[in-house]
Design an enzyme around this catalytic site. Sequence first.
Site, PDB file in Angstrom:
ATOM      1  CG  HIS A 193      -7.785   4.480   2.155  1.00  0.00           C
ATOM      2  ND1 HIS A 193      -7.543   5.198   3.220  1.00  0.00           N
ATOM      3  CD2 HIS A 193      -6.970   3.394   2.208  1.00  0.00           C
ATOM      4  CE1 HIS A 193      -6.820   4.362   4.018  1.00  0.00           C
ATOM      5  NE2 HIS A 193      -6.511   3.216   3.390  1.00  0.00           N
ATOM      6  CE  LYS A 208      -7.610  19.292   3.540  1.00  0.00           C
ATOM      7  NZ  LYS A 208      -7.858  18.166   3.955  1.00  0.00           N
ATOM      8  NE  ARG A 209      -4.719  13.057  -3.161  1.00  0.00           N
ATOM      9  CZ  ARG A 209      -5.871  12.865  -3.690  1.00  0.00           C
ATOM     10  NH1 ARG A 209      -6.003  13.174  -5.035  1.00  0.00           N
ATOM     11  NH2 ARG A 209      -6.818  12.285  -2.956  1.00  0.00           N
ATOM     12  CE  LYS A 251      -7.577  15.500  -1.060  1.00  0.00           C
ATOM     13  NZ  LYS A 251      -7.830  14.820   0.169  1.00  0.00           N
ATOM     14  CB  THR A 262      -4.889  11.981   8.722  1.00  0.00           C
ATOM     15  OG1 THR A 262      -3.964  12.238   7.391  1.00  0.00           O
ATOM     16  CG2 THR A 262      -5.351  10.656   8.432  1.00  0.00           C
ATOM     17  CE  LYS A 303      -1.030  13.781   9.334  1.00  0.00           C
ATOM     18  NZ  LYS A 303      -0.595  13.661   7.982  1.00  0.00           N
TER      19      LYS A 303
END
Length: 802
Positions: A345, A531-532, A537, A638, A642
């Site tokens: 992952h 998100k985290r 990110k 993901t 969504k």
Amino acid sequence: MQITPDKFAQAFEDEVMRSFATSLRSATPDQQFVALANMVKRYNAKDWAATKQAYDQPTRKQVYYFSIEFLPGRFLGDYLLNLGLLDTAREALTQLGLNLEDVLAVEVDPGLGNGGLGRLASAFMDAMAAVGMAGNGNGLRYRYGLFQQDFVNGYQVELPDDWLRNGYVWETRKENRAVSVKFGGWVELQPVRQGYLQARYHDTEDVLAVPYDVPMIGYRNGVVNTLRLWQAEVPTTSMMTGAQREEITDITRGLYPDDSTEEGRRLRLRQEYFLVSAGIQSIVRHYRRTHADLFDFAKHVAIHINDTHPAVAVAELMRILLDDAHMSWQQAWSITVQTLSYTNHTLLQEALEKWSIPLFASLLPRIYQIIQEIDRRFREQYVPLRGEAFVNRIAPLGDGQVRMAYLAVLGSHAINGVAKLHTTLLESSVLRDWYQLFPQRFSNQTNGITPRRWIQTADQPLSDLLDQTIGDAWRTNPLALRSLHQYQDDDAFLTALNQTKHANKQHLAAVIQHSLGLVVDPNAIFDVQIKRLHAYKRQLLNVLGLIDRYQRLKAGEDLGVKRVHIFGAKAAPGYYYAKEIIKLINALADQINHDPSINQQLQIAFLPNYGVSMAEQIIPAADVSEQISLAGMEASGTSNMKLMAAGAVTLATLDGANIEIRDAVGPDAIVTFGLTADEVAAHQRQQDYDARALAASDPVLTRVLSALVDGSIPGIESVGRDIYDSLIRYNDDYFVLADFHAYQAAQKRIDLLYQEPLNWARMALASIAESGRFSADFTVQGYGNQIWQVAPTHPLVKDDDL
């Protein structure tokens, strides 16, 4: 399941009386929730028992999915939906003067995961039940979740997530299925016959592993799979000290202990082995009930390693086959490789777990012996073929460490990435040497989501509009959403689509006001990044863009549209830099939201304690989906799927599954920007990126970065300096400055597009219409066909071109 609202209402009143000896009028919201949950459990019980019986057939192959995280969110609404009772329950409770949504909101989010890894695992549990695949989850029953996030003076504060305080209505304790897991001590190997050894354990710490089972209800198909969660307990016959007992209960006390200390690393390794050993022992014991021996084990069992945390499964299955079943090494290794499969992952080296040999060998002596032998045989076979330098790079043991990702690859028959780009990068970089050895083992399985949760239960306005427009076939086959394309020039439908989004934005505006005391305008663009919190990110890129936008507004520039930027993210407790970015976001939000000269044009809402239930509030209301990680860093994502399914327009780098989203919706329905993964890799290889020089030559960047250190944003003196230094002094590891202008140009395009409501709705329509291909139902079928060799009983048909 057929039951009228009248009968359901009466049954609910009876259940409240039966469970709590009180009338519905006197029942508390908690009691109402438990009573409704008990009804669902009763409706579900026969199907759960029947599914277990069907799976117990000797010829049936089952999947066991091991994950250190599961992040399922609340279950009651999904269970009602999957049983066909959601509308009935809503009408019944309305008759009784209650609101179903208020009852559903009582349920706590299980503290069993943190981010995308756990959410994906839960989506797969849902999907396997939906397509009728014999799939079981194996995880840990954490007493406390990662943490409850709060903000104090803008800083993240971690509070205990005591999610089990009032028990958990969905679980069933199975003490009669408990097993014992051994740690420490020493191992004596004794020959039992020619070529076979018997391991005898001495002075071990024995931990009782007790399973708690949670049902996974399939969508209107009578299938109920099982998520098994293991809890560490002190054996009843044990004579341990208080400290020893505490050490055992610590194993499942909380998710992700701080691994910056030796004590934390030791606990984390204990967690991982406890999960794997308990789960595999249980699988083997169950298998033996219907099979005389383990020689055909791989024909009937598939064990999946979700990321590196359960990678010790390779050695644990070998231990059982060698020590308990007394197989030869060749027999045991063949069965192990055929049984196990592994999903990677991450492309981050820091996440490819490694353990120091002294720690590993002292805690798991027998497992370490087996890994030594795996390593020896690997070297013996491949050094003559590929050379010592090649083998040293990827051997399970090296540099004084046990390398878990390499152990997982060597001991699995299948390895997959989770997006096309991610898999390509795995094969060409992170696992390149392994791909050269075993190219046939590698495949791609792009991640997926559960539209049932994110659309059918979380987005009622959109669900109703879809039913009215294209019928309800999309509820069972998400590819039916493609029929929306015929409405791309239907102004009435496009207007209705915008109206559903506005209704969801009004709801989220109320949530923001309740949580933050901030009044936001639903007519503004709701720009969402959820998100985290991690540097790759690039929440920081979003923040620098907001500083630039604020400065332009203060200078009197008309930017055309009002914006509300919505954040939701947790930083790991020990991740100091990520927590500094949270402080920066909150400080900037405080400044902008209280500036009357511009706060009608720009606002920031950072909602604390982001999780599944909060995501269900945010995602339906999002206009813009920020997917801005550095290209080549995000495995898949993901949240992008969504938000796409809810009709948000994706603003994205060409990273992870963003590329596949672009290919699905077409270039006119997505806004992309930034360096490509190849360009990033070229800069890293040539070491020619100079962030300091870039900033010094760019007046806009100079102005934006100066705000971090010149006092113009109150309260960030040390935080601002640290972030500034990360970009300039330490050369901006994640190319934030390199992508800054491309990001701002993309945001300007968003501003212009949003001012054309019907065209904006067309982009949203394209996203919704093409989101069906990212259903996890299709994803698990791909795993079943290509990796596990387990067929669904209720398969979905997927177009050949997907």
